[in-house]
Design an enzyme around this catalytic site. Structure first.
Site, mmCIF file in Angstrom:
data_model
loop_
_atom_site.group_PDB
_atom_site.id
_atom_site.type_symbol
_atom_site.label_atom_id
_atom_site.label_comp_id
_atom_site.label_asym_id
_atom_site.label_seq_id
_atom_site.Cartn_x
_atom_site.Cartn_y
_atom_site.Cartn_z
ATOM 1 N N VAL A 11 0.838 -1.210 0.000
ATOM 2 C CA VAL A 11 0.000 0.000 0.000
ATOM 3 C C VAL A 11 0.872 1.259 0.000
ATOM 4 O O VAL A 11 0.625 2.194 -0.784
ATOM 5 C CB VAL A 11 -0.967 0.004 1.211
ATOM 6 C CG1 VAL A 11 -1.865 1.235 1.162
ATOM 7 C CG2 VAL A 11 -1.814 -1.276 1.239
ATOM 8 N N ALA A 30 -6.595 19.073 -3.549
ATOM 9 C CA ALA A 30 -6.254 19.289 -2.131
ATOM 10 C C ALA A 30 -6.047 20.774 -1.832
ATOM 11 O O ALA A 30 -6.126 21.200 -0.683
ATOM 12 C CB ALA A 30 -4.983 18.520 -1.793
ATOM 13 N N GLY A 126 -10.975 -1.601 1.194
ATOM 14 C CA GLY A 126 -9.998 -1.068 0.236
ATOM 15 C C GLY A 126 -10.394 0.253 -0.393
ATOM 16 O O GLY A 126 -10.371 1.297 0.255
ATOM 17 N N GLU A 182 -3.174 -10.433 4.047
ATOM 18 C CA GLU A 182 -2.439 -9.830 5.160
ATOM 19 C C GLU A 182 -1.067 -10.506 5.285
ATOM 20 O O GLU A 182 -0.866 -11.618 4.780
ATOM 21 C CB GLU A 182 -3.225 -10.022 6.459
ATOM 22 C CG GLU A 182 -4.539 -9.281 6.485
ATOM 23 C CD GLU A 182 -4.388 -7.792 6.247
ATOM 24 O OE1 GLU A 182 -3.714 -7.120 7.021
ATOM 25 O OE2 GLU A 182 -4.938 -7.292 5.250
ATOM 26 N N LYS A 197 -12.851 -5.344 10.380
ATOM 27 C CA LYS A 197 -13.529 -4.303 9.591
ATOM 28 C C LYS A 197 -14.978 -4.127 10.049
ATOM 29 O O LYS A 197 -15.491 -3.004 10.132
ATOM 30 C CB LYS A 197 -13.477 -4.670 8.112
ATOM 31 C CG LYS A 197 -12.059 -4.666 7.542
ATOM 32 C CD LYS A 197 -12.019 -5.374 6.204
ATOM 33 C CE LYS A 197 -10.641 -5.354 5.578
ATOM 34 N NZ LYS A 197 -10.512 -6.272 4.449
ATOM 35 N N GLY A 294 -5.593 -4.648 -2.432
ATOM 36 C CA GLY A 294 -4.631 -4.348 -3.495
ATOM 37 C C GLY A 294 -4.047 -2.971 -3.283
ATOM 38 O O GLY A 294 -4.688 -2.084 -2.692
HETATM 39 P P1 NAP Z 1 3.244 -4.900 3.489
HETATM 40 O O1 NAP Z 1 3.281 -5.001 2.023
HETATM 41 O O2 NAP Z 1 3.676 -6.067 4.312
HETATM 42 O O3 NAP Z 1 4.111 -3.611 3.911
HETATM 43 C C1 NAP Z 1 4.424 -3.301 5.238
HETATM 44 C C2 NAP Z 1 5.475 -2.215 5.241
HETATM 45 O O4 NAP Z 1 5.737 -1.854 6.584
HETATM 46 C C3 NAP Z 1 6.822 -2.648 4.647
HETATM 47 O O5 NAP Z 1 7.443 -1.564 4.025
HETATM 48 C C4 NAP Z 1 7.615 -3.074 5.885
HETATM 49 O O6 NAP Z 1 9.004 -2.956 5.716
HETATM 50 C C5 NAP Z 1 7.120 -2.073 6.902
HETATM 51 N N1 NAP Z 1 7.175 -2.604 8.267
HETATM 52 C C6 NAP Z 1 6.539 -3.687 8.752
HETATM 53 N N2 NAP Z 1 6.823 -3.834 10.061
HETATM 54 C C7 NAP Z 1 7.650 -2.830 10.388
HETATM 55 C C8 NAP Z 1 8.303 -2.448 11.587
HETATM 56 N N3 NAP Z 1 8.135 -3.136 12.729
HETATM 57 N N4 NAP Z 1 9.073 -1.336 11.564
HETATM 58 C C9 NAP Z 1 9.236 -0.643 10.421
HETATM 59 N N5 NAP Z 1 8.652 -0.951 9.254
HETATM 60 C C10 NAP Z 1 7.863 -2.044 9.250
HETATM 61 O O7 NAP Z 1 1.780 -4.526 4.002
HETATM 62 P P2 NAP Z 1 0.592 -3.851 3.164
HETATM 63 O O8 NAP Z 1 -0.147 -4.893 2.416
HETATM 64 O O9 NAP Z 1 1.104 -2.642 2.448
HETATM 65 O O10 NAP Z 1 -0.385 -3.412 4.348
HETATM 66 C C11 NAP Z 1 -0.098 -2.286 5.159
HETATM 67 C C12 NAP Z 1 -1.326 -1.977 6.025
HETATM 68 O O11 NAP Z 1 -2.435 -1.724 5.174
HETATM 69 C C13 NAP Z 1 -1.771 -3.134 6.936
HETATM 70 O O12 NAP Z 1 -2.297 -2.596 8.125
HETATM 71 C C14 NAP Z 1 -2.864 -3.814 6.146
HETATM 72 O O13 NAP Z 1 -3.792 -4.494 6.964
HETATM 73 C C15 NAP Z 1 -3.508 -2.604 5.500
HETATM 74 N N6 NAP Z 1 -4.246 -2.866 4.272
HETATM 75 C C16 NAP Z 1 -3.667 -3.590 3.268
HETATM 76 C C17 NAP Z 1 -4.379 -3.798 2.091
HETATM 77 C C18 NAP Z 1 -3.810 -4.601 0.953
HETATM 78 O O14 NAP Z 1 -4.564 -4.882 0.015
HETATM 79 N N7 NAP Z 1 -2.539 -4.969 0.964
HETATM 80 C C19 NAP Z 1 -5.654 -3.253 1.966
HETATM 81 C C20 NAP Z 1 -6.190 -2.521 3.015
HETATM 82 C C21 NAP Z 1 -5.476 -2.323 4.161
HETATM 83 P P3 NAP Z 1 9.820 -3.815 4.609
HETATM 84 O O15 NAP Z 1 9.451 -3.179 3.287
HETATM 85 O O16 NAP Z 1 11.227 -3.663 4.961
HETATM 86 O O17 NAP Z 1 9.298 -5.217 4.726
HETATM 87 N N1 HSE Z 2 -6.275 -8.649 3.372
HETATM 88 C C1 HSE Z 2 -7.326 -7.719 3.152
HETATM 89 C C2 HSE Z 2 -8.339 -8.320 2.207
HETATM 90 C C3 HSE Z 2 -6.775 -6.444 2.579
HETATM 91 O O1 HSE Z 2 -8.028 -9.312 1.564
HETATM 92 O O2 HSE Z 2 -9.457 -7.808 2.125
HETATM 93 C C4 HSE Z 2 -7.797 -5.369 2.462
HETATM 94 O O3 HSE Z 2 -8.193 -4.906 3.703
#
Ligand code: NAP
Ligand code: HSE
Length: 420
Positions: A11, A30, A126, A182, A197, A294
């Site tokens: 993200v 903005a 999302g 996740e 959620k 995504g």
């Molecule tokens: P991700 O791809 O795993 O990215 C996590 C990022 O945070 C990475 O850059 C990671 O570093 C960094 N990180 C993790 N733990 C850390 C720590 N302890 N200290 C410093 N940096 C740290 O996760 P994501 O999918 O982008 O999701 C991020 C958030 O958005 C989560 O809360 C998730 O639930 C939410 N979300 C995700 C989606 C989705 O579709 N992916 C949708 C809605 C909400 P590195 O790059 O070094 O690994």
């Molecule tokens: N893991 C979550 C999903 C990301 O699949 O819906 C979006 O919140």
């Protein structure tokens, strides 16, 4: 407006990318330019092509006087909570997509805000602006129910398993490859992400301060090919639903797979798409559809919050300054009511159906339909397929326990709820 990105993964990197690609449009909307000054990552050694420096200590962002908004996109609960508390202590505006954190700490955060803007549009569904819909668009309504598909990973997996007959593990691998799951995918497939959620939506709609342990959560783990095939044959598709339903002054909250009529709108939501029906007492039913996971879809919601903060817009975090709905309490899990699909693998002999019917009757459960299907290989065994009229969760659970102990029952009976 200067921002610090805590987390530059799926993200976070999409936020950076869109802010760059749609820079002029976003600045126009903005009213000012939005710049990322720095990002925080875990693995500082990894090479990344980013137009800003990355660091590992989040305090260099939360305590930086140049930064106006801290965007938390790292995930997890405790560490992310520390980041946000530090940001708020330093009077920063905060944006997060972290539903797990909000499922536990949304009311604590509301108390800590002290007037700071706090955006969490990306935490549910999302790219769909469902938080704004509940906080603002539907503000005039008592919310009767919320029902939807709010986990993109589960919906993607179920769609692929049903349409292409791929395995559970293959479907999960695909969803992970597409950046939907996740970091710990058991949150998705165990129903916990959807529950997180749902709790956020329930706070906006009902001011319910429930935690994940308080509500009924069932994942996809127990779904078998047989149930997928039977559901299909009887005109249903299986979807993982999140449901909030108000009856009087009680609201029941639950997440579970359900048999959904193929003719319903919700059955047509496939792949990573999410769909949410919200019924208000004045507006009637409204429906929200869009990509539920995504990088880009989620980043779209994060940037919507950034634009709102840049414009100086501010509504109370949970949509109310004090009180919200007021007086609505959480219904007990045992009191939840549904129709049920039951599959019981039995020895095919006299008296079996009568005995099962007796157990159901003893537990106040009325049978709607019954069908028997012989097993293809063990011909002396058969699947008994039953659907019930509306029954109570406590009664169906007791009946399932009793049926499992009957000598002619060959494997643990299966129970799935039928959406009505
Ligand atoms: P991700 O791809 O795993 O990215 C996590 C990022 O945070 C990475 O850059 C990671 O570093 C960094 N990180 C993790 N733990 C850390 C720590 N302890 N200290 C410093 N940096 C740290 O996760 P994501 O999918 O982008 O999701 C991020 C958030 O958005 C989560 O809360 C998730 O639930 C939410 N979300 C995700 C989606 C989705 O579709 N992916 C949708 C809605 C909400 P590195 O790059 O070094 O690994
Ligand atoms: N893991 C979550 C999903 C990301 O699949 O819906 C979006 O919140």
């Amino acid at each position: 407006m200067n921002i610090g990105l805590v987390g530059v993964g799926t993200v976070g990197s999409a936020v950076a990318d869109i802010l760059e690609k749609n820079k002029a449009l976003i600045a126009a909307r903005a009213g000012k330019e939005i710049r990322i000054l720095k990002g925080v990552v875990k693995n500082i050694a990894r090479k990344r092509e980013l137009p800003f420096p990355v660091i590992s200590n989040y305090k260099e962002i939360t305590e930086d006087k140049e930064i106006d908004v801290v965007v938390e996109l790292m995930g997890g609960v405790d560490a992310a909570y520390d980041v946000i508390k530090s940001a708020l202590a330093n009077k920063k505006a905060v944006i997060t997509a972290n539903k797990a954190l909000l499922a536990y700490h949304r009311y604590d955060l509301q108390k800590l805000l002290n007037g700071a803007p706090f955006g969490f549009e990306a935490s549910v569904a999302g790219g769909i602006p469902i938080i704004r819909a509940l906080k603002e668009g539907l503000g005039a309504n008592h919310i009767e129910s919320i029902k939807g598909i709010i986990n993109g990973t589960c919906n993607y997996m179920l769609t692929r398993m049903q349409a292409k007959r791929i395995t559970f593990d293959q479907a999960l691998k695909e969803a992970q490859g597409l950046g939907y799951a996740e970091a710990d995918p058991s949150f998705d497939i165990g129903g916990f992400d959807a529950a997180h959620k749902l709790l956020i939506l329930a706070s906006l709609a009902y001011d319910i301060d429930a935690k994940p342990d308080d509500i009924l959560i069932e994942g996809l783990g127990h779904l078998s090919d047989e149930d997928i095939e039977f559901a299909e044959e009887f005109g249903y598709t299986i979807k993982s639903l999140a449901i909030a339903k108000k009856v009087g002054s009680k609201v029941s909250l639950r997440v579970h797979p359900a048999l959904v009529s193929k003719k319903s709108m919700i059955a047509k939501i496939d792949g990573v798409m999410n769909g949410i029906s919200v019924v208000g007492d004045k507006v009637g039913e409204t429906f929200y559809y869009g990509p539920g996971a995504g990088g880009e879809a989620t980043a779209s919601s994060v940037i919507a919050d950034l634009i709102a903060i840049a414009r100086g817009e501010q509504t109370p975090m949970l949509g109310f300054s004090s009180g919200g709905e007021g007086g609505i309490t959480l219904a007990k899990k045992d009191d939840i009511e549904s129709k049920y699909y039951l599959r019981v693998l039995v020895e095919d002999m006299a008296g079996v159906l009568a005995r099962i019917a007796q157990v159901l009757a003893n537990n106040n459960i009325s049978i709607d339909t019954v069908l028997q299907r012989k097993k293809r290989v063990q011909k002396e065994w058969a699947n008994l397929l039953l659907s019930t009229h509306i029954a109570r969760e406590t009664d169906i659970n007791e009946a399932m326990r009793e049926i499992a102990t009957l000598g002619f029952v060959k494997s643990p009976p299966v129970m799935l709820r039928i959406d009505v």
